[in-house]
Design an enzyme around this catalytic site. Structure first.
Site, PDB file in Angstrom:
ATOM      1  N   ASP A  32      -9.377  -7.728 -19.101  1.00  0.00           N
ATOM      2  CA  ASP A  32      -9.323  -8.631 -20.335  1.00  0.00           C
ATOM      3  C   ASP A  32      -8.088  -9.166 -20.601  1.00  0.00           C
ATOM      4  O   ASP A  32      -7.335  -8.591 -21.224  1.00  0.00           O
ATOM      5  CB  ASP A  32      -9.922  -7.625 -21.456  1.00  0.00           C
ATOM      6  CG  ASP A  32     -10.302  -8.386 -22.704  1.00  0.00           C
ATOM      7  OD1 ASP A  32      -9.942  -9.886 -22.719  1.00  0.00           O
ATOM      8  OD2 ASP A  32     -10.350  -7.782 -23.542  1.00  0.00           O
TER       9      ASP A  32
ATOM     10  N   HIS B  66       0.690  -1.387   0.055  1.00  0.00           N
ATOM     11  CA  HIS B  66       0.052   0.075  -0.041  1.00  0.00           C
ATOM     12  C   HIS B  66       0.975   1.148  -0.028  1.00  0.00           C
ATOM     13  O   HIS B  66       0.251   2.351  -0.019  1.00  0.00           O
ATOM     14  CB  HIS B  66      -0.930   0.114   1.195  1.00  0.00           C
ATOM     15  CG  HIS B  66      -2.233  -0.422   0.772  1.00  0.00           C
ATOM     16  ND1 HIS B  66      -3.055   0.177  -0.214  1.00  0.00           N
ATOM     17  CD2 HIS B  66      -3.240  -1.247   1.170  1.00  0.00           C
ATOM     18  CE1 HIS B  66      -4.181  -0.459  -0.322  1.00  0.00           C
ATOM     19  NE2 HIS B  66      -4.301  -1.343   0.650  1.00  0.00           N
TER      20      HIS B  66
END
Length: 394
Positions: free
Chosen positions: A317, A71
């Site tokens: 995708d 993070h």
């Protein structure tokens, strides 16, 4: 081999027809990350590893792509920007790679410079002194008294979320006969339902204030240049909206009320002035005390939710990388797109107990929700899932 023939691979959760607990994400970690993958902070501190690691596991009929990241690098929306760039290149659309932001001077550094932090709407709930000590006592008491913790992932078919949203909107229209009923999203009602289920499972005493912490992305509200289609801010650009309620309000009020309170809190702080005030207070407290401010009641119970649905990870995708169709006949997702996301935290610091994650909505409309709770809470959660399933209107 086929993934179903592998001892761990066969345990990957599959979508269910009813709301149910489908597995434990941590059980799958040994298969998802490799022997050289970073697992703790020391793996970065004492090596030249970048803050982002990729590990791929190939089966005859499935591919596991695991990213391990810190993070200190980015948040979920920044990660989504990375995937957008990766798949654009993979699919031969390099013109769609967004402009990278996040190195050196970033828009985040300018926030909060010309506004008073005291204008932040939740300023009065900032914990200090004895109040902060009291909150810490209740937090560590929970970890001491209920030492066993389990992380589970749940699948809730979309029709159930649609149904409780429809019921919530109906309740709100009935309550607001002379005004327009407030809007609530699927994520709002899912967080509301989970809050009620979690409150029943944890059974806090009646006078205890519950703080609902909802994490949201600030790019569109305060950093519009970073929210465009042509740029990707790879940083932590998040804030929390907070809703303060008593247990009886959560348990006895209609679900629509709870969802509308969550939505109201989000709308209230998702403005540029409020984001600026939040960061002004954050920076001043960090300078004075060395830690970020915490907002809650001194005896408060903190229930959090981070919503990754906006990142649309189920829509990533990878179809250009598919060399042959998998043998699984039960996969209704588009070819080359994720059918399951296994999100885990490898932190060895403070427990992330009671912080839920709305992982997202898959191509079949199923919602995936993950959380770590005290072990004793899960039987009640399973009963709540069964009760939700009993509402099936089909």
């Amino acid at each position: 081999m086929s993934i179903s023939d592998h001892a761990l691979g066969a345990k990957f959760p599959r979508a269910s027809s009813q709301p149910t607990v489908v597995g434990c994400p941590m059980d799958l970690v040994p298969l998802c990350i490799g022997p050289q993958s970073p697992r703790q902070i020391e793996d970065w501190l004492y090596s030249d590893r970048p803050q982002f690691a990729i590990h791929v596991v190939l089966f005859d009929d499935a591919t596991l792509v695991t990213v391990t990241w810190m993070h200190t690098l980015t948040d979920a929306m920044g990660l989504a920007g990375f995937f957008k760039a990766w798949t654009a290149v993979l699919n031969g659309r390099e013109e769609d790679v967004p402009e990278f932001q996040g190195i050196g001077e970033t828009p985040l550094q300018q926030l909060g410079q010309h506004i008073a932090g005291e204008t932040y709407v939740n300023y009065k709930f900032m914990l200090k002194g004895f109040g902060l000590l009291s909150f810490a006592f209740w937090y560590f008491f929970e970890l001491f008294w209920y030492r066993r913790e389990e992380q589970r992932i749940m699948c809730i078919p979309g029709r159930f979320v649609e149904q409780i949203r429809t019921e919530s909107l109906k309740e709100l229209r009935h309550q607001n006969k002379e005004e327009n009923a407030p809007f609530v999203s699927e994520s709002d009602v899912l967080f509301a339902w989970w809050t009620r289920a979690q409150t029943r499972a944890l059974n806090p005493f009646r006078s205890r204030m519950i703080t609902l912490m909802n994490v949201f992305d600030i790019r569109a509200a305060a950093l519009p240049e970073s929210a465009s289609q042509n740029s990707a801010l790879v940083a932590n650009a998040v804030q929390t909206s907070l809703t303060f309620l008593r247990p009886q309000q959560i348990l006895n009020q209609p679900l629509g009320f709870l969802a509308s309170q969550i939505r109201h809190s989000l709308v209230q702080v998702r403005t540029k002035p409020q984001v600026e005030a939040f960061y002004a207070l954050y920076k001043s407290e960090l300078t004075k005390t060395g830690h970020s401010p915490l907002y809650a009641a001194p005896n408060g119970l903190l229930l959090g939710c981070t919503n990754w649905h906006r990142a649309r990870f189920f829509e990533v995708d990878f179809s250009a990388a598919v060399v042959k169709k998998g043998r699984g006949s039960d996969c209704t997702n588009n070819r080359g797109r994720p059918s399951y996301l296994n999100t885990v935290s490898l932190t060895t610091g403070l427990s992330l107990r009671n912080l839920a994650q709305i992982v997202g909505k898959d191509a079949s409309g199923n919602w995936w929700l993950m959380c770590a709770l005290r072990k004793e809470a899960w039987p009640t959660i399973e009963e709540e899932l069964k009760s939700l399933g009993a509402k099936d209107s089909r």
